[in-house]
Design a protein around this motif. Structure first.
Motif, PDB file in Angstrom:
ATOM      1  N   TYR A 195       0.923  -1.526   0.096  1.00 16.28           N
ATOM      2  CA  TYR A 195       0.012   0.216   0.025  1.00 16.28           C
ATOM      3  C   TYR A 195       0.704   1.312   0.097  1.00 16.28           C
ATOM      4  N   ASP A 196       0.113   2.162  -0.302  1.00 16.39           N
ATOM      5  CA  ASP A 196       0.823   3.460  -0.300  1.00 16.39           C
ATOM      6  C   ASP A 196       0.574   4.432   0.942  1.00 16.39           C
ATOM      7  N   PHE A 197      -0.638   4.011   1.522  1.00 16.79           N
ATOM      8  CA  PHE A 197      -0.924   4.515   2.807  1.00 16.79           C
ATOM      9  C   PHE A 197      -1.665   3.794   3.591  1.00 16.79           C
ATOM     10  N   ALA A 198      -1.498   3.829   5.012  1.00 13.47           N
ATOM     11  CA  ALA A 198      -2.333   3.157   5.935  1.00 13.47           C
ATOM     12  C   ALA A 198      -3.259   4.257   6.783  1.00 13.47           C
ATOM     13  N   PHE A 199      -4.378   3.824   6.834  1.00 18.94           N
ATOM     14  CA  PHE A 199      -5.670   5.045   7.453  1.00 18.94           C
ATOM     15  C   PHE A 199      -6.331   4.326   8.485  1.00 18.94           C
ATOM     16  N   PRO A 200      -5.760   4.006   9.642  1.00 14.42           N
ATOM     17  CA  PRO A 200      -6.610   3.440  10.996  1.00 14.42           C
ATOM     18  C   PRO A 200      -7.411   4.612  11.472  1.00 14.42           C
ATOM     19  N   GLN A 210       3.859   3.927  12.480  1.00 16.35           N
ATOM     20  CA  GLN A 210       5.045   4.990  12.198  1.00 16.35           C
ATOM     21  C   GLN A 210       6.241   4.420  13.038  1.00 16.35           C
ATOM     22  N   ARG A 211       6.134   3.620  14.097  1.00 17.28           N
ATOM     23  CA  ARG A 211       7.116   2.963  14.709  1.00 17.28           C
ATOM     24  C   ARG A 211       8.027   1.938  13.929  1.00 17.28           C
ATOM     25  N   ALA A 212       7.095   0.962  13.416  1.00 20.60           N
ATOM     26  CA  ALA A 212       7.414  -0.183  12.583  1.00 20.60           C
ATOM     27  C   ALA A 212       7.882   0.358  11.245  1.00 20.60           C
ATOM     28  N   ARG A 213       7.329   1.221  10.479  1.00 21.24           N
ATOM     29  CA  ARG A 213       7.846   1.642   9.252  1.00 21.24           C
ATOM     30  C   ARG A 213       9.051   2.871   9.104  1.00 21.24           C
ATOM     31  N   GLY A 214       9.201   3.380  10.580  1.00 23.57           N
ATOM     32  CA  GLY A 214      10.253   4.305  10.495  1.00 23.57           C
ATOM     33  C   GLY A 214       9.860   5.708   9.887  1.00 23.57           C
ATOM     34  N   ASN A 389      -9.268   9.837  16.621  1.00 24.65           N
ATOM     35  CA  ASN A 389      -8.571  10.603  15.442  1.00 24.65           C
ATOM     36  C   ASN A 389      -8.079   9.595  14.242  1.00 24.65           C
ATOM     37  N   HIS A 390      -8.830   9.900  13.202  1.00 29.84           N
ATOM     38  CA  HIS A 390      -8.521   9.016  12.195  1.00 29.84           C
ATOM     39  C   HIS A 390      -7.380   9.726  11.491  1.00 29.84           C
ATOM     40  N   THR A 391      -5.924   8.805  11.589  1.00 27.71           N
ATOM     41  CA  THR A 391      -4.929   9.195  11.014  1.00 27.71           C
ATOM     42  C   THR A 391      -4.313   8.600   9.902  1.00 27.71           C
ATOM     43  N   LEU A 392      -3.869   9.403   8.961  1.00 26.82           N
ATOM     44  CA  LEU A 392      -3.208   8.489   7.768  1.00 26.82           C
ATOM     45  C   LEU A 392      -1.601   8.583   7.812  1.00 26.82           C
ATOM     46  N   VAL A 393      -1.039   7.518   7.888  1.00 28.10           N
ATOM     47  CA  VAL A 393       0.126   7.529   7.764  1.00 28.10           C
ATOM     48  C   VAL A 393       0.562   7.275   6.107  1.00 28.10           C
ATOM     49  N   PRO A 394       1.450   8.084   5.626  1.00 27.03           N
ATOM     50  CA  PRO A 394       1.802   7.757   4.070  1.00 27.03           C
ATOM     51  C   PRO A 394       3.054   6.884   4.128  1.00 27.03           C
ATOM     52  N   LEU A 395       3.018   6.032   3.510  1.00 29.47           N
ATOM     53  CA  LEU A 395       4.098   4.890   3.127  1.00 29.47           C
ATOM     54  C   LEU A 395       5.017   5.083   1.750  1.00 29.47           C
ATOM     55  N   THR A 396       4.320   6.125   1.090  1.00 30.90           N
ATOM     56  CA  THR A 396       5.116   6.633  -0.345  1.00 30.90           C
ATOM     57  C   THR A 396       4.586   7.642  -0.449  1.00 30.90           C
TER      58      THR A 396
END
Length: 468
Positions: A195-200, A210-214, A389-396
């Motif tokens: 995926y390009d983003f995770a949105f839990p 964030q911790r796991a992916r740096g 808080n719906h938080t998007l973590v960008p992976l790319t």
């Protein structure tokens, strides 16, 4: 805010695309141009994009340059489709011999006429390519559409499926493909390399990712408090029992509820109960705390109340609240992995199986907008509650673009409010709720923080262990 650096998968996809594009050029031009001249031209054109931050369309631009330089009499631009995710070009208007125009749909092979000015992913190189290979600064770059894949909490699927949202994203050169998963699943077991983003649906789950992916970047475009959905006959029973306080906005007293749950009080134990006289414990239906964020948020509220209205900190407090917390989940039986499961059961099966269900406020408003809320359905707010808080973590990099658009684009923010999410504009949110006859708390007052990330994880693990 830091940006996401292209990963090894981006480099690999570009290398695959370049290799396939070169093979195609050699095959197409072999009658008139020596192979070494083609490969040399490809290498020189590729070097022109060294260090450019956005890589998705480099192979397309390289082929465009090479075909122009080698004067192919019947040029086409092919978008290579290597395995894995690939950028998808935007529809391209093309002049036909008849003088009419047609739109070429997004697909793996897109013919482009060199007789017209072609702007392909100008953001890659900062230039517009003109016929003959000339370059000029891109005054108004036109972004080609990119497929961006995300894994999201299930309660956001309707938002991303909304045709209006799809259109706004398309206007910004993006096609989004999303798959649902429980928020804790996203943080712990989903293969995020896909995926390009995770949105839990919460900041603790995002923090774990964030911790796991740096990754340091994150976006919180909207939020939704935890709520309890019930039915009018159940609300009347619980009002008499001191759990629900009716009013313009009904409240659900978590302290009184935990007292009933701790005592094992059943529905048929309630005095004068002739509307729901069943021999079942009075319990709120939730998702599975081992995988889902809404259950984790519900656990956060219950842990605060069980800990004498104090946020749980330290091993002693954790051990003190775990028995009460475990009981809330173990007595439920089967639980779904994501919040759509119990809420859909609430909407379709009536109060028999689900007299009380833990949901996001946004789900109730979204269902009202879809005409699925009946007059007997009641939305209550637990006191206290927590704000998810719906938080998007960008992976790319494309994932980062989605985060910025959801946060900054006024139309996307308006559409998020229409789906029941709070975007920081209370007037906009309350207007949407009022339009669908849903009484909501405009200003959330009795809101508590969730426990620290590590504490919440230990509480969730403790509840999970009690299942065995």
């Amino acid at each position: 805010m830091s940006r996401v650096n292209p990963g090894a998968d981006v480099v690999q996809r570009e290398a695959q695309a370049m290799r396939r594009m070169t093979e195609s050029l050699v095959e197409d031009l072999s009658e008139n141009v020596p192979v070494d001249q083609v490969t040399s031209a490809v290498g020189a054109a590729h070097d022109r994009f060294a260090g450019k931050p956005i890589r998705e369309f480099v192979p397309i631009l390289v082929e465009r340059i090479v075909r122009s330089e080698l004067a192919d009499p019947d040029p086409t631009v092919r978008v290579p489709a290597p395995s894995g995710r690939a950028a998808v070009p935007a529809p391209v208007a093309r002049q036909e011999a008849s003088g009419t125009r047609r739109v070429v749909s997004r697909r793996a092979v897109v013919p482009l006429s060199l007789g017209a000015v072609v702007v392909v992913a100008a953001v890659v190189a900062g230039v517009v390519l003109l016929p003959g290979g000339a370059e000029t600064p891109a005054a108004a770059p036109v972004a080609a559409a990119t497929v961006v894949r995300g894994v999201v909490g299930s309660e956001k699927m309707a938002f991303f499926a909304d045709e209006r949202v799809v259109e706004v994203l398309a206007d910004n050169g993006i096609t989004v493909e999303v798959e649902p998963a429980g928020s804790r699943q996203i943080a712990t077991s989903v293969d995020l390399d896909r995926y390009d983003f995770a949105f839990p649906s919460s900041s603790p789950a995002a923090e774990r990712i964030q911790r796991a992916r740096g990754v340091t970047a994150k976006y919180t475009p909207f939020s939704s408090p935890i709520a309890i959905a019930t039915y009018r006959p159940i609300a009347e029973l619980l009002t008499a029992a001191g759990v629900i306080t009716p009013g313009p906005v009904a409240s659900f007293d978590m302290n009184r509820y935990l007292e009933l749950a701790a005592g094992g009080v059943q529905w048929d134990d309630l005095p004068g109960n002739t509307t729901y006289p069943v021999a079942k414990n009075i319990l709120v239906s939730t998702t599975d705390p081992r995988s889902s964020n809404s259950a984790a948020m519900y656990l956060s509220i219950a842990s605060y109340v069980a800990n004498d209205h104090t946020i749980v900190r330290g091993a002693t407090a954790e051990a003190h609240v775990l028995p009460a917390l475990s009981k809330l989940f173990l007595a439920q039986g089967y639980t779904d992995n994501s919040s759509e499961g119990p809420f859909n059961q609430y909407l379709t099966n009536g109060m028999g199986p689900t007299p009380l269900v833990c949901i996001y406020e946004a789900q109730f408003i979204g269902a009202a907008a879809a005409g699925r809320i009946t007059p007997d359905m009641v939305l209550t707010y637990p006191t206290p509650t927590v704000l998810s808080n719906h938080t998007l973590v960008p992976l790319t990099r494309p994932g980062d673009t989605i985060g910025r658009l959801l946060t900054d684009n006024p139309e996307l923010r308006r559409l998020a409010a229409e789906h029941g999410f709070r975007t920081g504009d209370n007037a906009q949110f309350t207007a949407v709720a009022a339009a669908h006859d849903v009484p909501v708390a405009a200003d959330l007052i009795d809101v508590v923080d969730v426990p620290a990330y590590d504490t919440l994880e230990r509480l969730l693990d403790g509840v999970a262990n009690s299942y065995n």
